[in-house]
Design a protein around this motif. Structure first.
Motif, PDB file in Angstrom:
ATOM      1  N   GLY A 297      14.896   2.087  23.588  1.00 21.24           N
ATOM      2  CA  GLY A 297      16.103   1.293  23.686  1.00 21.24           C
ATOM      3  C   GLY A 297      15.972  -0.049  22.994  1.00 21.24           C
ATOM      4  O   GLY A 297      14.897  -0.440  22.534  1.00 21.24           O
ATOM      5  N   SER A 314      25.019   2.980  25.750  1.00 23.36           N
ATOM      6  CA  SER A 314      25.046   4.390  25.368  1.00 23.36           C
ATOM      7  C   SER A 314      26.444   4.839  24.972  1.00 23.36           C
ATOM      8  O   SER A 314      26.603   5.702  24.107  1.00 23.36           O
ATOM      9  N   ASP A 356      28.727   2.177  31.467  1.00 26.37           N
ATOM     10  CA  ASP A 356      27.290   2.429  31.351  1.00 26.37           C
ATOM     11  C   ASP A 356      26.586   1.425  32.253  1.00 26.37           C
ATOM     12  O   ASP A 356      26.353   0.281  31.869  1.00 26.37           O
ATOM     13  N   ASP A 361      21.184   0.978  25.660  1.00 28.67           N
ATOM     14  CA  ASP A 361      21.454   2.174  24.870  1.00 28.67           C
ATOM     15  C   ASP A 361      20.489   3.306  25.177  1.00 28.67           C
ATOM     16  O   ASP A 361      20.375   4.263  24.418  1.00 28.67           O
ATOM     17  N   ASP A 363      20.009   6.322  27.723  1.00 24.94           N
ATOM     18  CA  ASP A 363      20.921   7.096  28.570  1.00 24.94           C
ATOM     19  C   ASP A 363      20.297   7.298  29.951  1.00 24.94           C
ATOM     20  O   ASP A 363      19.628   8.307  30.223  1.00 24.94           O
TER      21      ASP A 363
END
Length: 406
Positions: A297, A314, A356, A361, A363
């Motif tokens: 990430g 994400s 999110d 980013d 998941d």
């Protein structure tokens, strides 16, 4: 031997003194003139409905901040977030999504994270209670007045007002036709606001209609490093209101209001203000940012990078709401002292958000809330007003059904 200064140097102090003297005399004369006018005219009368009836603000034993529609326009108050900058003690907050907005007065509010909690700040539009606070974050267009009541208001406004109440009154239909307007605003980030309203006199002094509409569009103010520039915290909302005002005689007034508003935005972004990749002055002490980086990430450095207004998630957060309702208010002057008031309303509110919740980013986590709320309210009131005594007798019924899927 004393050398004299050139003549052009000796004139400036004198001319400056004359200028100051004239300015002071002019200011004193203007102040005396204004004081004389104020003594002749008396204090301005500000009419509020903080006690369920029209009264002079000086006679109301409640801490009230009131704005007329014209004052809102002059102060550029476009929504509740603008209102908080003009009202002492009022707070308006928006957290992970637009559907998680909440209000507080004097620091007392209710968390918006739990859909089952009821607000500490009562919100009323044209006398109708709004159970979902998110329904009032849309644009405030074609307003007649807004009043913010600070402190507990349970005696007249019910149990959901321990910290205060916000009373919103929209502009009513008129027969004069001189209150129509069209407004357009343009700004950076592609901002475009359009609004307008007009009244139609169908039967002179008996039946009038008013139509109000607005739309607001703007690009986002936060970028995602992979999902696009200026995508997050955008503006996409619109609404309309139609009214009918029926006055068969000078004692009876019936006002019917139908309204609809919608929000569909990508909200909300949360840039990193401080990194915890490694603890300051403790080498080898790593935080969650280090774990995010190890998973592939993006870990932002924080500090000055916060003002770059960039995030890494994400998927783009989504917030949408639909609010609509129908109300009818009957005011009947039984005689010079008694007035009977009936307010009937049915409302429906829907909201959906998908965010999110790990705000990275990677998941990991995501949360969605899909809620639907319907409500029905009926208020019956008998107002008595005389020179020596005022009182209100009333009954109020409220029923709501709230469903939440997540």
């Amino acid at each position: 031997m004393t050398k004299s200064l050139p003549q052009h140097f000796t004139r400036h102090p004198l001319s400056l003194l004359i200028g100051l003297s004239l300015a002071m005399q002019s200011s004193v004369g203007f102040a005396q003139e204004q004081t004389s006018k104020a003594e002749k005219q008396g204090l301005e009368t500000i009419t509020v409905t903080a006690q369920k009836r029209a009264q002079n603000l000086q006679e109301v034993p409640v801490a009230v901040t009131a704005f007329t529609g014209d004052e809102m326009a002059e102060s550029v108050i476009k929504d509740m977030y603008d209102l908080q900058t003009n009202v002492p003690g009022l707070g308006a907050f928006q957290s992970q999504s637009a559907t998680n907005s909440s209000f507080s007065i004097r620091g007392v509010g209710t968390s918006s994270q739990n859909f089952g909690l009821e607000s500490s700040v009562g919100l009323y539009v044209d006398g109708v209670y709004r159970a979902r606070q998110n329904s009032l974050i849309n644009n405030l267009v074609d307003m007649s007045a807004i009043e913010v009541l600070r402190g507990p208001q349970g005696t007249l406004f019910g149990k959901n007002t321990p910290s205060g109440a916000v009373l919103v009154t929209t502009a009513a239909p008129s027969h004069s036709g001189g209150d129509a307007f069209v407004e357009a605003t343009f700004g950076n980030y592609g901002l475009m606001n359009f609004s307008g309203a007009t009244s139609i006199s169908a039967i002179e002094d008996v039946l009038a209609f008013r139509v109000t509409a607005f739309t607001s569009q703007r690009d986002g103010t936060i970028s995602d490093i992979a999902l696009g520039e200026d995508k997050v915290n955008d503006r996409d909302r619109w609404g309309a209101r139609a009214q009918a005002l029926y006055t068969p005689n000078e004692d009876v007034t019936l006002r019917i209001i139908a309204d609809y508003a919608e929000i569909n935005e990508i909200c909300c972004g949360a840039p990193v203000q401080m990194t915890n990749f490694e603890a300051n002055e403790i080498p080898g002490k790593y935080g969650s940012d280090a774990a995010i980086a190890s998973l592939g990430g993006t870990a932002f450095p924080g500090g000055k990078a916060f003002f770059d207004r960039e995030i890494a998630v994400s998927f783009l957060p989504e917030s949408s709401m639909k609010d609509r309702g129908l109300s009818a208010q009957l005011d009947w002057d039984l005689d010079e002292n008694y007035t009977f008031v009936s307010i009937t309303a049915s409302r429906k509110f829907e909201s959906y958000d998908d965010i999110d919740t790990d705000f990275t980013d990677v998941d990991l986590f995501g949360t969605s809330n899909d809620s639907q709320q319907t409500s029905f309210s009926q208020e019956l009131r008998l107002d008595y007003t005389s020179d020596k005594l005022n009182y209100i007798l009333g009954a109020y019924y409220f029923e709501q059904d709230l469903d939440l899927a997540y």
